[in-house]
Design a protein around this motif. Structure first.
Motif, mmCIF file in Angstrom:
data_model
loop_
_atom_site.group_PDB
_atom_site.id
_atom_site.type_symbol
_atom_site.label_atom_id
_atom_site.label_comp_id
_atom_site.label_asym_id
_atom_site.label_seq_id
_atom_site.Cartn_x
_atom_site.Cartn_y
_atom_site.Cartn_z
ATOM 1 N N MET A 49 1.102 -1.307 0.060
ATOM 2 C CA MET A 49 0.153 -0.091 -0.033
ATOM 3 C C MET A 49 0.856 1.451 -0.104
ATOM 4 S SD MET A 49 -2.965 1.075 2.661
ATOM 5 C CE MET A 49 -3.972 2.385 2.303
ATOM 6 N N SER A 50 0.505 2.127 -0.791
ATOM 7 C CA SER A 50 1.190 3.343 -0.977
ATOM 8 C C SER A 50 -0.011 4.502 -0.680
ATOM 9 C CB SER A 50 1.940 3.663 -1.829
ATOM 10 O OG SER A 50 3.174 2.822 -2.031
ATOM 11 N N ALA A 51 -0.046 5.382 -0.001
ATOM 12 C CA ALA A 51 -1.099 6.623 0.331
ATOM 13 C C ALA A 51 -0.630 7.531 1.228
ATOM 14 C CB ALA A 51 -2.578 5.857 0.777
ATOM 15 N N ALA A 52 -1.132 8.729 0.935
ATOM 16 C CA ALA A 52 -0.953 9.941 1.759
ATOM 17 C C ALA A 52 -2.322 10.477 2.045
ATOM 18 C CB ALA A 52 -0.090 11.063 1.081
ATOM 19 N N ILE A 53 -2.564 10.682 3.369
ATOM 20 C CA ILE A 53 -3.844 10.992 4.076
ATOM 21 C C ILE A 53 -3.639 12.111 4.870
ATOM 22 C CG2 ILE A 53 -6.019 10.050 5.030
ATOM 23 C CD1 ILE A 53 -5.464 7.370 4.552
ATOM 24 N N ARG A 54 -4.445 13.376 4.693
ATOM 25 C CA ARG A 54 -4.519 14.309 5.296
ATOM 26 C C ARG A 54 -5.487 14.112 6.429
ATOM 27 N NH1 ARG A 54 -6.928 20.224 3.854
ATOM 28 N NH2 ARG A 54 -6.297 21.345 5.603
ATOM 29 N N PHE A 55 -5.465 14.614 7.734
ATOM 30 C CA PHE A 55 -6.391 14.754 8.613
ATOM 31 C C PHE A 55 -6.588 16.127 9.295
ATOM 32 C CE2 PHE A 55 -5.408 10.041 8.697
ATOM 33 C CZ PHE A 55 -6.676 9.606 8.920
ATOM 34 N N VAL A 56 -7.686 16.446 9.195
ATOM 35 C CA VAL A 56 -7.788 17.729 9.905
ATOM 36 C C VAL A 56 -8.718 17.399 11.075
ATOM 37 C CG1 VAL A 56 -8.683 19.942 9.766
ATOM 38 C CG2 VAL A 56 -7.998 18.876 7.709
ATOM 39 N N ASP A 105 -4.066 20.366 11.512
ATOM 40 C CA ASP A 105 -3.727 19.265 10.227
ATOM 41 C C ASP A 105 -2.535 18.306 10.897
ATOM 42 O OD1 ASP A 105 -4.181 19.794 7.187
ATOM 43 O OD2 ASP A 105 -4.139 21.488 8.151
ATOM 44 N N PHE A 106 -2.766 16.954 10.232
ATOM 45 C CA PHE A 106 -2.033 15.921 10.537
ATOM 46 C C PHE A 106 -1.787 14.975 9.451
ATOM 47 C CE2 PHE A 106 -4.075 17.071 14.740
ATOM 48 C CZ PHE A 106 -2.929 16.772 15.776
ATOM 49 N N PHE A 107 -1.092 14.218 9.321
ATOM 50 C CA PHE A 107 -0.906 13.451 8.259
ATOM 51 C C PHE A 107 -0.544 12.040 8.451
ATOM 52 C CE2 PHE A 107 3.266 14.916 8.657
ATOM 53 C CZ PHE A 107 4.114 13.552 8.433
ATOM 54 N N TRP A 108 -1.123 11.204 7.713
ATOM 55 C CA TRP A 108 -0.580 9.599 7.810
ATOM 56 C C TRP A 108 -0.127 9.143 6.388
ATOM 57 C CZ3 TRP A 108 -1.989 5.231 5.340
ATOM 58 C CH2 TRP A 108 -1.962 3.895 5.775
ATOM 59 N N ARG A 109 0.787 8.870 6.320
ATOM 60 C CA ARG A 109 1.739 8.285 4.909
ATOM 61 C C ARG A 109 2.153 6.842 5.144
ATOM 62 N NH1 ARG A 109 5.511 11.797 4.822
ATOM 63 N NH2 ARG A 109 4.624 13.455 3.583
ATOM 64 N N CYS A 110 1.718 6.097 4.127
ATOM 65 C CA CYS A 110 2.343 4.798 3.892
ATOM 66 C C CYS A 110 3.054 4.829 2.586
ATOM 67 C CB CYS A 110 1.205 3.840 4.016
ATOM 68 S SG CYS A 110 1.527 2.046 3.824
ATOM 69 N N GLU A 111 4.090 3.931 2.837
ATOM 70 C CA GLU A 111 5.282 3.868 1.656
ATOM 71 C C GLU A 111 5.475 2.436 1.468
ATOM 72 O OE1 GLU A 111 5.574 5.540 -1.253
ATOM 73 O OE2 GLU A 111 4.666 7.472 -0.791
ATOM 74 N N ASP A 112 5.027 1.588 0.982
ATOM 75 C CA ASP A 112 5.276 0.101 0.753
ATOM 76 C C ASP A 112 5.173 -0.536 2.164
ATOM 77 O OD1 ASP A 112 6.237 0.302 -2.080
ATOM 78 O OD2 ASP A 112 8.361 0.846 -1.472
ATOM 79 N N GLY A 113 4.171 -0.276 2.775
ATOM 80 C CA GLY A 113 3.697 -0.659 3.777
ATOM 81 C C GLY A 113 4.500 -0.235 5.028
#
Length: 201
Positions: A118-125, A130-138
């Motif tokens: 999984m690869s995804a970039a998610i913004r949380f407000v 502001d916060f972020f959750w990022r997944c790169e190759d697990g």
């Protein structure tokens, strides 16, 4: 163990895991703590070398509290405690979450198997911040601050967002911008483990 065993020590340390915070921010994010109790706990943690006080550079020029390098080493311990705590027979996934506690849990509780590939970039407000959750190759990273070109933006009260993720219920208090399929896949990362059996003597 005496240090983190003292009341309010773990919540204070947890709230500093994503960066320095002002006194007022800590008091707001730690449910139920009084100003006097927070003052005492900060003083004790500073005394033992787990946190320090510093002044942010201009234009902020405000006093904040931050973890020392040694204090930050508690991070993996808190993750392990979180994974252990969710198996409690009394654990309630709809309990109040601060924004920081939610983001830390989203790093600790994601299924390693489901993250594979999984690869995804998610913004949380969360609560306006502001916060972020990022997944790169697990591999998962979380933090405070904005993220460029997010694949998904999730906004709302941190407790409502936590309930939507861990409780599985959609809420009018949570706004999601992006593909429904990604939101569904993201929530599926956080299937809670079975409760530990309740054994009474």
């Amino acid at each position: 163990m005496d240090i983190i065993g003292e009341r309010w020590a773990v919540p204070v340390m947890r709230e500093l895991m994503l960066g320095p915070r002002r006194f007022s921010e800590l008091k707001t994010s730690i449910n139920g703590i009084s100003a006097n109790a927070l003052t005492r706990r900060l003083a004790r943690l500073e005394e033992v070398g787990a946190i320090l006080r510093e002044v942010l550079p201009p234009p902020a020029s405000v006093q904040v509290y931050a973890l020392t390098a040694w204090g930050a080493e508690l991070g993996p311990v808190l993750q392990a405690l979180g994974r252990w705590a969710v198996r409690s027979p009394e654990h309630d996934p709809t309990r109040p979450f601060s924004p920081t506690s939610l983001m830390l849990s989203l790093r600790a509780m994601a299924s390693a198997e489901a993250l594979h590939g999984m690869s995804a970039a998610i913004r949380f407000v969360l609560n306006g911040e502001d916060f972020f959750w990022r997944c790169e190759d697990g591999a998962v990273a979380v933090g405070r601050g904005e993220i460029e070109s997010p694949d998904l933006t999730v906004s709302g009260n941190s407790s409502a967002v936590a309930a939507a993720i861990y409780g599985g219920a959609d809420s009018a208090d949570v706004s999601v911008e992006g593909e429904d399929a990604l939101w569904a896949r993201f929530r599926a990362l956080f299937t809670l483990p079975p409760k530990a059996p309740l054994v009474r003597g």
